[in-house]
Structures are given as structure tokens and as C-alpha cells.
Design a protein around this motif. Structure first.
Motif, PDB file in Angstrom:
ATOM      1  N   HIS A  46      12.688  27.931  66.181  1.00  0.00           N
ATOM      2  CA  HIS A  46      11.565  27.382  66.937  1.00  0.00           C
ATOM      3  C   HIS A  46      11.277  28.409  68.016  1.00  0.00           C
ATOM      4  O   HIS A  46      11.611  28.228  69.188  1.00  0.00           O
ATOM      5  CB  HIS A  46      11.888  26.022  67.554  1.00  0.00           C
TER       6      HIS A  46
ATOM      7  N   SER B 259       8.228  25.994  63.253  1.00  0.00           N
ATOM      8  CA  SER B 259       9.534  25.440  63.597  1.00  0.00           C
ATOM      9  C   SER B 259      10.225  24.967  62.338  1.00  0.00           C
ATOM     10  O   SER B 259       9.604  24.320  61.492  1.00  0.00           O
ATOM     11  CB  SER B 259       9.382  24.268  64.573  1.00  0.00           C
TER      12      SER B 259
ATOM     13  N   LYS C 225       4.224  19.799  67.977  1.00  0.00           N
ATOM     14  CA  LYS C 225       5.653  20.062  68.161  1.00  0.00           C
ATOM     15  C   LYS C 225       6.467  18.773  68.142  1.00  0.00           C
ATOM     16  O   LYS C 225       7.575  18.733  67.594  1.00  0.00           O
ATOM     17  CB  LYS C 225       5.883  20.808  69.478  1.00  0.00           C
TER      18      LYS C 225
ATOM     19  N   HIS D  49       9.382  18.293  65.356  1.00  0.00           N
ATOM     20  CA  HIS D  49      10.779  18.235  65.766  1.00  0.00           C
ATOM     21  C   HIS D  49      11.400  16.856  65.592  1.00  0.00           C
ATOM     22  O   HIS D  49      12.584  16.683  65.898  1.00  0.00           O
ATOM     23  CB  HIS D  49      10.904  18.669  67.228  1.00  0.00           C
TER      24      HIS D  49
END
Length: 411
Positions: free
Chosen positions: A191, A232, A307, A311
């Protein structure tokens, strides 16, 4: 302008002039594979770099920053080892890194602070500088200009990667070619949060255009923001992340207004290709997911939402089984910190509507959406209904294989 990646490599003449590449086995990797890579510009090159924003940084990041500052961006050699990150090794690690740069400079015939070091591998293990130094004569003898030489470099920097990652572009300027070659490594601890000269992602970009360090830095930052800063795998930011752009000037073509636009496009294409290859080769990855967040007030808010989704372990595990659980997407967006009205949000997975007007879309077809999510790659489109800004972010699923790889990484 042409772009080629690892699947369809260009012929050797497409490599940028002014560089040689090579790699050898220094005995750092337990596997015994190639683990020491060298790139050399016999007449020198100019460089710009971006490094991890992690507060814990490896010795080669510290030394690399110092060297770029000391030389004003002049770089003659790149020295990369895999199998040991040389991080959390104290002043001894910094001294060991510096010693390898001095030895490389003596071997190659350049100034020691024109050697740019990088390391990747396990954190906290004493750095075997002696192995690096002992292998430098063989590494120097192995240098060459062919695609095979460049590919040896690309393979030597790998750790848990399953395949090398390369991309090349060629720009025609009045019958003269300006060439770009990029290679990267990264499959876990991905990331990247890269800033200006401030498992791991390492990226090396070589070009033969004439440019100065300030020009390269100005071009590298936006290219990295749209590519490496927009991916990521697992949400972990490495201590060693580095992106380096080098220009040898050997083409004789200056990076001026006439060439600039085409060069910017070529650089972005190469960076985008490498970023995609990193995610596609992620540890245990079975699905590559593009998050397209639109309708935001700002691009930064769109990326923040992306994000949060990228994640989320719940989102990522749902993707691994092709489960169209849109509730997890909404939950992640909701805790992202970006304020929005759920009633304005719409979500589509692979082009199929799943959420609208604050609830499940009346057109939601669970079976059809599941089928779309069985594909290796698909897009999740979430519109916030707030504005005109957007962000595209590339991520992946989380599988049991990822856990297996990283549970045993230090053994």
C-alpha cells in the motif's frame, strides 16, 4: 508511441540507451536464486526518486536520500539486493549499506554517492554486506545492454513475486526514438504512500531523454500518484518503498515542450502497467478489483472512500468468494471519514446495479452479479452523488493463500 509489458516484450533495441543491466547470485536469498541486481550508466544519469512515508525506514532509503541530495540528483549506478531489507538494523545497517556503495563505486569507476542502493526482504536481520561486496566483480562482468540483461535485473529484485514485472514505451521524435523501460517488484506489504525525497515495492524507471533532476521530479510525482499511490494489496506500507526515475540523455532528445506531452503519456503508461502487474501478482490474489469512486466533492475524498473499501478485510474476503455483499461496501464507505448521504449513493458491480436510493437496487440480480465477480478482473463503481471529482484505485481480494505465505515468511 508504443507500450509493451512483460507479455509481449519489445526487441532489445527498444531499451533506453546509456544503461547496462545485470544480476548475479550473491547468496542472500535462501532459495539460491538471483538476488543482487545492478544497473549502470557509464556516462552517468540524472535521477529523481520518491520514497515510503513510513516513519520506520530502511538503511538504503536513508542512504539513497543522502546520495541524491549530495549529488544534486546525479546517479551512475543502482545497486539492489533481495532477501534482506536492511531495516531496523541501526547504525550498523547504514554503515553496511554505505560500504556496499563504496565497493560498487570502486568496481564500476564512479563516485560512491552516485550509487543508489535499495534492499528488499525480511526486516531486522543483520545485512550481509560481505556477500554483496564479494559478488560485485561477477555482477560487473555480467552487465549488458540486451533484453536478457534487463530481465535478469528484473528477476533478481523479486521476493514473493511469482513473475517479473517490466514495461517499455517508445516515443518517435522526428525519426529519433526516446525509450522508457521500467521494472518493479512487489506482491505483499503493498500500500505505497510515496512522497518526494522523503515484502516492499521497488520501481526503477530508465529513459534516454535529456532532462534535469527538477524536471524528472515534477513528472514522477503525478505519475506515481495515479499509479503506485493508487494501489493496495494488503494495506501495509513498506519500510523500503522506492520509485526511481533515471535519465541518461543518450538519445540526444531534450525533454522540452515539444517532447513533454508524449513523454508524460509514456511515463504514465509504463507506471500504470507496472502498478497493475504488482496487484495482479499479489500474494494469493485470485481477483483484481478496480474501485471507481465518482461523484465526490474532491479527488482526495474519492480516494479516501476507495482506500477504506480496498483495506476492508470483510470486503476483500467477500471478493475472494465472489460474494456480491454490497452492504460491506457501504459500511466501509461510511466509516471512511468522508461525509455523504447514503440516499444519494449508487453502486454497480461489473456494470450491474446493486444499490440505489439508500437500499438494495430493485434491479439487483444476485446470481448475475456473482457470475461477474467470478471473473479475474472487474470494476466496482460507487457514486457518492456529491460532486464531479473521482478516483480510480486498484486492489484485490484476500485469500487463505495470502495468510499461508505471510504466516511463514520469516522462517
Amino acid at each position: 508511441m508504443e507500450l509493451e509489458s512483460k507479455e509481449h516484450p519489445l526487441p532489445a533495441q527498444a531499451l533506453p540507451a546509456g544503461f547496462v543491466w545485470g544480476a548475479v547470485k550473491a547468496g542472500i536469498k535462501a532459495s539460491g536464486n538471483l538476488d543482487l541486481a545492478v544497473a549502470f550508466a557509464p556516462k552517468g544519469a540524472v535521477g529523481a526518486a520518491m520514497f515510503t512515508k513510513n516513519q520506520v525506514v530502511a538503511a538504503p532509503v536513508i542512504v539513497g536520500r543522502r546520495h541524491l541530495q549530495a549529488t544534486g540528483g546525479r546517479v551512475s549506478a543502482v545497486l539492489v539486493n533481495a532477501g534482506n531489507a536492511n531495516c531496523a538494523t541501526g547504525d550498523v545497517g547504514i554503515a553496511a549499506c554505505t560500504a556496499t556503495c563504496v565497493a560498487a563505486a570502486e568496481q564500476l569507476g564512479c563516485i560512491f554517492d552516485e550509487v543508489f542502493p535499495s534492499s528488499t526482504g525480511i526486516i531486522g536481520v543483520p545485512f550481509p554486506s560481505g556477500k554483496v561486496i564479494a559478488a560485485l566483480p561477477e555482477a560487473t562482468a555480467a552487465l549488458g545492454t540486451t533484453s536478457a540483461h534487463a530481465e535478469f535485473f528484473a528477476r533478481a529484485i523479486m521476493t514473493t513475486d511469482t513473475k517479473m514485472k517490466v514495461a517499455r514505451a517508445v516515443i518517435d521524435v522526428g525519426g529519433t526514438e526516446v525509450r522508457l523501460f521500467g521494472t518493479a517488484k512487489g506482491a505483499g506489504m503493498i500500500h505505497p504512500q510515496l512522497g518526494p525525497p522523503h515484502a516492499t515495492m521497488l520501481v526503477y524507471l530508465f529513459t534516454d531523454v535529456i532532462a534535469d533532476a527538477a524536471q524528472l521530479q515534477a513528472l514522477l510525482a503525478p505519475a506515481a500518484e495515479k499509479s503506485f499511490n493508487s494501489i493496495s494489496i494488503d494495506g501495509d506500507t513498506s519500510t523500503n518503498d522506492t520509485v526511481l526515475l533515471l535519465a541518461s540523455g543518450a538519445s540526444g532528445i531534450a525533454l522540452d515542450a515539444q517532447v513533454g506531452e508524449a513523454f508524460v503519456s509514456a511515463l504514465q503508461l509504463v507506471c500504470d502497467s507496472l502498478a497493475h502487474q504488482i496487484v495482479d501478482d499479489g500474494e494469493g490474489v485470485s481477483h483484481v478489483v478496480k474501485l471507481h469512486i465518482t461523484g465526490a466533492r474532491t479527488a482526495a475524498e474519492a480516494k479516501t472512500v476507495a482506500k477504506a473499501i480496498a483495506h476492508s478485510p470483510l470486503c476483500k474476503t467477500a471478493w475472494s468468494s465472489a460474494d456480491p455483499n454490497w452492504g460491506r461496501l457501504m459500511a466501509a464507505a461510511g466509516y471512511s471519514g468522508v461525509e455523504f448521504d447514503p440516499a444519494l449513493v449508487t453502486i454497480a458491480i461489473g456494470g450491474l446495479p446493486v444499490f440505489a436510493a439508500g437500499m438494495r437496487s430493485p434491479y439487483f440480480d444476485e446470481a448475475a452479479t456473482h457470475e461477474v465477480m467470478l471473473q479475474r478482473e472487474y470494476t466496482i463503481h460507487l457514486d457518492l452523488g456529491l460532486g464531479t471529482e473521482e478516483s480510480t484505485f486498484l486492489t484485490c481480494d484476500l485469500t487463505a493463500e495470502y495468510v499461508r505465505i505471510n504466516a511463514d515468511y520469516s522462517s
